[in-house]
Design a protein around this motif. Structure first.
Motif, PDB file in Angstrom:
ATOM      1  N   GLY A   1       0.801  -1.216   0.000  1.00 58.03           N
ATOM      2  CA  GLY A   1       0.000   0.000   0.000  1.00 58.03           C
ATOM      3  C   GLY A   1       0.834   1.266   0.000  1.00 58.03           C
ATOM      4  N   GLN A   2       2.100   1.144   0.398  1.00 55.80           N
ATOM      5  CA  GLN A   2       3.002   2.292   0.393  1.00 55.80           C
ATOM      6  C   GLN A   2       3.933   2.269  -0.817  1.00 55.80           C
ATOM      7  OE1 GLN A   2       4.740   1.681   4.273  1.00 55.80           O
ATOM      8  NE2 GLN A   2       3.177   2.933   5.278  1.00 55.80           N
ATOM      9  N   ILE A   3       3.710   1.315  -1.727  1.00 51.43           N
ATOM     10  CA  ILE A   3       4.573   1.154  -2.890  1.00 51.43           C
ATOM     11  C   ILE A   3       3.886   1.576  -4.183  1.00 51.43           C
ATOM     12  CG2 ILE A   3       5.939  -0.509  -4.243  1.00 51.43           C
ATOM     13  CD1 ILE A   3       7.017  -0.066  -1.385  1.00 51.43           C
ATOM     14  N   ILE A   4       2.647   1.134  -4.388  1.00 50.75           N
ATOM     15  CA  ILE A   4       1.953   1.466  -5.636  1.00 50.75           C
ATOM     16  C   ILE A   4       0.661   2.210  -5.330  1.00 50.75           C
ATOM     17  CG2 ILE A   4       2.956  -0.481  -6.867  1.00 50.75           C
ATOM     18  CD1 ILE A   4       0.216  -1.876  -6.712  1.00 50.75           C
ATOM     19  N   GLY A   5       0.163   2.888  -6.321  1.00 47.89           N
ATOM     20  CA  GLY A   5      -1.088   3.624  -6.191  1.00 47.89           C
ATOM     21  C   GLY A   5      -2.294   2.730  -6.406  1.00 47.89           C
ATOM     22  N   THR A   6      -3.435   3.233  -6.050  1.00 47.90           N
ATOM     23  CA  THR A   6      -4.650   2.422  -6.107  1.00 47.90           C
ATOM     24  C   THR A   6      -5.099   2.119  -7.535  1.00 47.90           C
ATOM     25  OG1 THR A   6      -6.000   4.417  -5.854  1.00 47.90           O
ATOM     26  CG2 THR A   6      -5.501   3.167  -3.849  1.00 47.90           C
ATOM     27  N   GLU A   7      -4.870   3.015  -8.473  1.00 44.47           N
ATOM     28  CA  GLU A   7      -5.286   2.728  -9.853  1.00 44.47           C
ATOM     29  C   GLU A   7      -4.474   1.586 -10.443  1.00 44.47           C
ATOM     30  OE1 GLU A   7      -8.104   3.851 -11.296  1.00 44.47           O
ATOM     31  OE2 GLU A   7      -8.346   4.737  -9.292  1.00 44.47           O
ATOM     32  N   LEU A   8      -3.170   1.587 -10.194  1.00 46.42           N
ATOM     33  CA  LEU A   8      -2.346   0.465 -10.647  1.00 46.42           C
ATOM     34  C   LEU A   8      -2.737  -0.808  -9.902  1.00 46.42           C
ATOM     35  CD1 LEU A   8      -0.113  -0.818 -12.277  1.00 46.42           C
ATOM     36  CD2 LEU A   8       1.541   0.079 -10.615  1.00 46.42           C
ATOM     37  N   ALA A   9      -3.016  -0.705  -8.622  1.00 50.02           N
ATOM     38  CA  ALA A   9      -3.430  -1.875  -7.843  1.00 50.02           C
ATOM     39  C   ALA A   9      -4.689  -2.507  -8.440  1.00 50.02           C
ATOM     40  CB  ALA A   9      -3.659  -1.493  -6.379  1.00 50.02           C
ATOM     41  N   LYS A  10      -5.626  -1.701  -8.873  1.00 55.44           N
ATOM     42  CA  LYS A  10      -6.845  -2.233  -9.507  1.00 55.44           C
ATOM     43  C   LYS A  10      -6.498  -3.014 -10.774  1.00 55.44           C
ATOM     44  CE  LYS A  10      -9.739   1.637  -8.046  1.00 55.44           C
ATOM     45  NZ  LYS A  10     -10.529   2.776  -8.570  1.00 55.44           N
ATOM     46  N   LYS A  11      -5.584  -2.492 -11.573  1.00 58.99           N
ATOM     47  CA  LYS A  11      -5.176  -3.179 -12.808  1.00 58.99           C
ATOM     48  C   LYS A  11      -4.453  -4.482 -12.497  1.00 58.99           C
ATOM     49  CE  LYS A  11      -4.942   1.026 -15.500  1.00 58.99           C
ATOM     50  NZ  LYS A  11      -4.093   2.057 -16.110  1.00 58.99           N
ATOM     51  N   VAL A  12      -3.612  -4.460 -11.473  1.00 60.59           N
ATOM     52  CA  VAL A  12      -2.907  -5.669 -11.050  1.00 60.59           C
ATOM     53  C   VAL A  12      -3.916  -6.733 -10.628  1.00 60.59           C
ATOM     54  CG1 VAL A  12      -1.385  -6.613  -9.253  1.00 60.59           C
ATOM     55  CG2 VAL A  12      -0.762  -4.479 -10.434  1.00 60.59           C
ATOM     56  N   ILE A  13      -4.883  -6.344  -9.840  1.00 65.42           N
ATOM     57  CA  ILE A  13      -5.899  -7.289  -9.364  1.00 65.42           C
ATOM     58  C   ILE A  13      -6.748  -7.810 -10.509  1.00 65.42           C
ATOM     59  CG2 ILE A  13      -8.013  -7.457  -7.975  1.00 65.42           C
ATOM     60  CD1 ILE A  13      -6.489  -5.575  -5.961  1.00 65.42           C
ATOM     61  N   ALA A  14      -7.159  -6.935 -11.414  1.00 65.08           N
ATOM     62  CA  ALA A  14      -7.956  -7.367 -12.566  1.00 65.08           C
ATOM     63  C   ALA A  14      -7.190  -8.397 -13.392  1.00 65.08           C
ATOM     64  CB  ALA A  14      -8.339  -6.168 -13.424  1.00 65.08           C
TER      65      ALA A  14
END
Length: 152
Positions: free
Chosen positions: A108-121
């Motif tokens: 959570g302190q490394i990547i932003g939430t928009e990238l996190a959504k793409k990673v999860i998708a």
């Protein structure tokens, strides 16, 4: 597919964004905590997610701490669990296609939430098709060997 999601206090804000994303995408999920920004120990959450994946209560997991490293290490302590640290879409895809990882972890302190959504998708839309099965089987065999040695 039923998804477990959990975090420590350092991943709490990202977890809340990811929960909203999962809901918008119509995924069924279970929140394993934490539930506030108050400090907790990440192994407690990681152990519960790993345990419930082993028991078949959930199919896959998403764990978030400050770096994603601690929850990955903790989850991998459960026999049969493969947790992969993923901060990009290629790693997320390979976590499933090449390694049949049941859990992805993120910082959570490394990547932003928009990238996190793409990673999860990417992770959730990838399916194990036996890629690198020989290698995964070697990992499983070594794990069994260690378990047998520790019980004798």
């Amino acid at each position: 597919m039923k998804i477990a999601i959990g975090s420590d206090h350092n991943g709490f804000n990202m977890k809340e964004v990811i929960k909203a994303y999962l809901q918008d995408e119509n995924y069924q999920f279970v929140d394993y905590g934490c539930y506030t920004c108050d400090a907790i120990d990440y192994p407690d959450v990681a152990f519960q997610v790993a345990s419930d994946i082993r028991k078949g209560k959930v199919d896959r997991g998403i764990l978030i701490c400050g770096t994603g490293i601690g929850v990955a290490i903790a989850a991998c302590k459960y026999p049969g669990i493969r947790a992969a640290l993923c901060h990009d879409t290629y790693s997320a895809e390979r976590a499933q296609l090449s390694n049949n990882a049941q859990i992805i972890t993120m910082g959570g302190q490394i990547i932003g939430t928009e990238l996190a959504k793409k990673v999860i998708a990417t992770y959730l839309n990838s399916s194990w098709a036996g890629g690198s099965e020989r290698k995964v089987n070697k990992i499983t065999a070594k794990e069994k060997e260690f378990i047998e040695k520790s019980t004798n």
